[in-house]
Design a protein around this motif. Structure first.
Motif, short mmCIF file in Angstrom:
data_model
loop_
_atom_site.label_atom_id
_atom_site.label_comp_id
_atom_site.label_asym_id
_atom_site.label_seq_id
_atom_site.Cartn_x
_atom_site.Cartn_y
_atom_site.Cartn_z
N GLY A 25 0.83 -1.21 0.00
CA GLY A 25 0.00 0.00 0.00
C GLY A 25 0.86 1.26 0.00
N LEU A 26 1.91 1.23 0.80
CA LEU A 26 2.79 2.40 0.88
C LEU A 26 3.55 2.63 -0.42
N LEU A 27 4.00 1.53 -1.04
CA LEU A 27 4.75 1.72 -2.29
C LEU A 27 3.82 2.17 -3.41
N ASP A 28 2.58 1.73 -3.37
CA ASP A 28 1.62 2.23 -4.35
C ASP A 28 1.42 3.73 -4.16
N ALA A 29 1.27 4.13 -2.91
CA ALA A 29 1.07 5.56 -2.62
C ALA A 29 2.29 6.38 -3.03
N ASP A 33 -0.56 15.71 -5.81
CA ASP A 33 -1.60 15.88 -4.79
C ASP A 33 -2.76 14.87 -4.91
N PHE A 34 -2.92 14.07 -3.85
CA PHE A 34 -3.97 13.04 -3.87
C PHE A 34 -5.37 13.66 -3.90
N ARG A 35 -5.49 14.89 -3.45
CA ARG A 35 -6.84 15.46 -3.34
C ARG A 35 -7.43 15.84 -4.69
N ARG A 36 -6.62 15.65 -5.75
CA ARG A 36 -7.14 15.94 -7.10
C ARG A 36 -7.30 14.68 -7.93
N LEU A 37 -7.08 13.52 -7.32
CA LEU A 37 -6.95 12.31 -8.14
C LEU A 37 -8.15 11.37 -8.07
N ALA A 38 -8.40 10.73 -9.23
CA ALA A 38 -9.35 9.62 -9.27
C ALA A 38 -8.56 8.33 -9.50
N VAL A 39 -8.69 7.40 -8.55
CA VAL A 39 -7.95 6.14 -8.64
C VAL A 39 -8.94 4.99 -8.81
N ALA A 40 -8.70 4.17 -9.83
CA ALA A 40 -9.57 3.00 -10.07
C ALA A 40 -8.80 1.72 -9.75
N ILE A 41 -9.36 0.90 -8.88
CA ILE A 41 -8.76 -0.40 -8.54
C ILE A 41 -9.56 -1.47 -9.27
N LEU A 47 -4.94 5.30 0.53
CA LEU A 47 -5.39 6.36 -0.38
C LEU A 47 -6.50 7.18 0.27
N ARG A 48 -7.34 6.52 1.03
CA ARG A 48 -8.40 7.23 1.76
C ARG A 48 -7.77 8.17 2.79
N THR A 49 -6.79 7.66 3.53
CA THR A 49 -6.15 8.48 4.57
C THR A 49 -5.44 9.69 3.95
N ALA A 71 -9.25 12.12 -3.89
CA ALA A 71 -10.54 12.72 -4.23
C ALA A 71 -11.59 11.66 -4.55
N GLU A 72 -11.20 10.66 -5.37
CA GLU A 72 -12.21 9.72 -5.85
C GLU A 72 -11.61 8.33 -5.91
N LEU A 73 -12.25 7.39 -5.24
CA LEU A 73 -11.78 6.01 -5.26
C LEU A 73 -12.85 5.14 -5.89
N ARG A 74 -12.42 4.35 -6.89
CA ARG A 74 -13.38 3.49 -7.58
C ARG A 74 -12.90 2.05 -7.50
#
Lengths: 319, 319, 319
Positions: free
Chosen positions: B148-152, B161-169, B186-188, B192-195
């Motif tokens: 998780g950390l290496l993905d981040a 900036d994570f607050r502008r991103l849409a991430v799709a899993i 990613l939530r922490t 902005a958007e998690l799918r």
């Protein structure tokens, strides 16, 4: 038997504790004591074995003993290689020696060998070049010298003078290299009273374990003992006879708290691990206040460091 | 759940990213970033972990994750031992703990544990001595915190900036520890958007992955995504249902270039590896210009160095 | 064929001895000679490979060659990781490369690869980043370059000038990577006379081993040879034909003392090990005064140190 000493009297191999005199053993225990660290204490870097290569030849991929030797060697600054080789008679004697000669030619200085067959460490020790040392990491049912030393160190730390102690070795004494090495070292250190407690099927031959009193009833043998050394019983053994079936074995020979109460109130309990909890030992004892089992593991690294140091120190000032 | 923090607020274990606050995660990523090296750049020698022993307890003989942890530890100057031990319930809980206590007594300071069963790292963490730390190297389907950390870290390097991103899993979210740890971090970090995009059979339970939008059609879920995180689908899973058969899965959920074109033009593609090329991902994408998959591997060592450093630094000035 | 040299003419990979010129080989042997140590002499600590990571990718868990490379790398100060990976076509080509890319991203600088299939080391060498080097630790029947170099070094130490020597290669030449690499290096070094001695079934195709004289009778081929290089015959091969059955093979092709007496009185005997004693070689010869077999092993570490040094030195002053 393979000679363990160099002509100058220094220790070259450690295959058995038989033949080591009391002064030698005490020197090893003394040095090992110096290597004992408190849990969490930092590991002082040492260069005692700098430039030395240690090869762990174990027939199983990973064991506690292998890791204990590996860490002992690394903490003294040695290079360590781990090999899984079949050294036993499945390979012919000559190919076994070819493997040893190869490792010697690769400048391996110390071989740590664990093997299920009698004679492998000795055979290799008898053939390698004069500057090479062999340490047994456990040989069939006959010898496990570093285990014997760590048992002695643990007893010394907890109980002091061996000449006042009664030690009871309990369980599958017949097939146990741990028991044999313990008997050798404890006798040499002048232990006042040595007892073996085993069911008839697991009692060693009469000629062995000279000087030990034999007991078939656990309760009898435990009485006022200062040290209770439990042995592991192998699964294969349990299948041999109904009397060795786990539940029945536990009923007759398992070390429980009430039974331990028959020993001296300050008695300590040892076990070489891995434990069959509920077979030879109850968890209340294994994890109880009289258990010194984790001390044994900690002392194991220290003892192996002391042995590696001794073998190399005897090679003289040129190394 | 096992407490991951010491009383003084420093990180002692890393079993899950759940409960780590944003500042903690950012500190870890910041330090990891400092450990990132260009390909071929020499490895600066470090003594950060001098005197520390790390044991890798992995149930498989050699995996990328094991090597990544091994190199991370060695590059910080630690001693590393690799063990293949069966820690799962095949051994009873008590023997699992006996193994842990043994390693602790051998002065192992940090356990890296990978296990296919839920709860093993936590159980060990709950029982070892206060100076010992446990890091999960992957726990069943529930947690893979360093992944998780290496993905981040990879996303931060590439997209800021994570607050502008849409991430799709995308893929087998239901059974994926990678997806769970990614979702937590990613939530922490305020993404902005998690799918999550998955076929019905591989969609997690409703109660999980709070705050994620769910898609069953890949094309829909990919639209304008900044990060496309692909998951590996296991062979066993493909056998469960005709809809998961490789060719059909690829037809519906495989990431191809035309599908990736639906995402943001600057989108990046992640995959935890090993990849099933032609099943969940097309080679043109895996090896294409938008792939950040090799960066993930490189970042993996850096993140593991940062985690090991953090666990040891918190032990205080005496080490 | 994969290019082994960097644009500046320095050696980047070592996959085969084919194409290495005499000056290059002599430089490698010269440096290897400098690394040769007497038995028991301490290992001088070196930092030549400090900061460099070497990965041993071997398909078998532990072999002499793996340990030889591991010790060579460690003695030069490198970090070493051992992996058991299946690189062969059982995995598809792309997953093989994914493994290589992963290790490269973990900052592995040198891959040592042993594989039973043709082409694996070359394929990986062709794809890794410019700063990464690949060394073959044995490739199918085609190449074993460090074995060829250690054979040459052993001959040079014992017999001096190659231009005066007759070398006989004996046994399963057809399937032997050892024979092929020996032939390449000995030809390049200007060996006066090269002979191959093999039963018809194990004789290589006509187009191979250019410049060698071929013998089917051992006695004929041995006459006045200065070097007798014995090859191992595989168990699988012995089952192929009655003429290759161990006792019969030994009767016709086994190197015994009386047969060795046909060679030059000062001839030396080589064998790559492991030996089938009593099949291709008699113990009286393997352990006799003309045997240079243990020298080969010792030289093996030195040669591998020289090769690792050469690959890294060529990367330039920035490392």
């Amino acid at each position: 038997m393979t000679e363990q000493y160099r002509p100058d009297g220094s220790l070259r191999h450690l295959l058995t504790l038989e033949g080591l005199d009391r002064a030698e053993i005490e020197r090893l225990l003394e040095r090992a004591q110096g290597y004992v660290r408190a849990p969490g204490a930092p590991n002082p870097r040492s260069t005692t074995l700098a430039g030395i290569t240690v090869a762990n030849l174990f027939t199983e991929p990973s064991t506690r003993t292998r890791v204990s030797f590996e860490l002992a060697a690394k903490r003294l600054g040695a290079e360590v290689v781990n090999l899984e080789v079949q050294l036993s008679s499945r390979a012919k004697g000559e190919s076994m020696l070819d493997t040893a000669y190869t490792l010697e030619a690769l400048h391996v200085d110390i071989f740590v060998i664990r093997d299920a067959e009698v004679g492998v460490p000795g055979l290799i020790a008898a053939h390698v070049a004069p500057h090479v040392s062999v340490v047994s990491g456990g040989e069939a049912h006959v010898s496990h010298p570093t285990q014997g030393l760590l048992d002695a160190l643990t007893i010394r730390q907890r109980k002091g003078d061996f000449r006042r102690l009664a030690v009871a070795i309990v369980g599958d004494v017949r097939h146990s290299r741990v028991a044999r090495s313990a008997w050798q070292v404890l006798r040499t250190l002048g232990t006042a009273e040595l007892r073996i407690i085993a069911p008839p099927l697991l009692m060693p031959e009469r000629g062995e374990f000279a000087g030990c009193t034999r007991f078939e009833r656990l309760e009898e043998g435990l009485r006022d003992a200062d040290v209770v050394m439990m042995l592991r019983i192998q699964r294969e053994r349990m299948a041999l006879d109904a009397s060795l079936e786990p539940a029945r074995y536990f009923a007759e020979y398992g070390l429980t708290a009430p039974r331990l109460a028959l020993a001296h109130p300050a008695a300590i309990v040892l076990h070489p691990q891995p434990m069959n909890r509920g077979v030879e030992i109850a968890s209340e004892v294994a994890d109880g206040p009289q258990s010194a089992i984790r001390d044994q593991v900690r002392n194991g690294v220290a003892v192996r460091m002391a042995v590696l140091h001794a073998l190399v120190a005897g090679r003289g000032p040129d190394r």
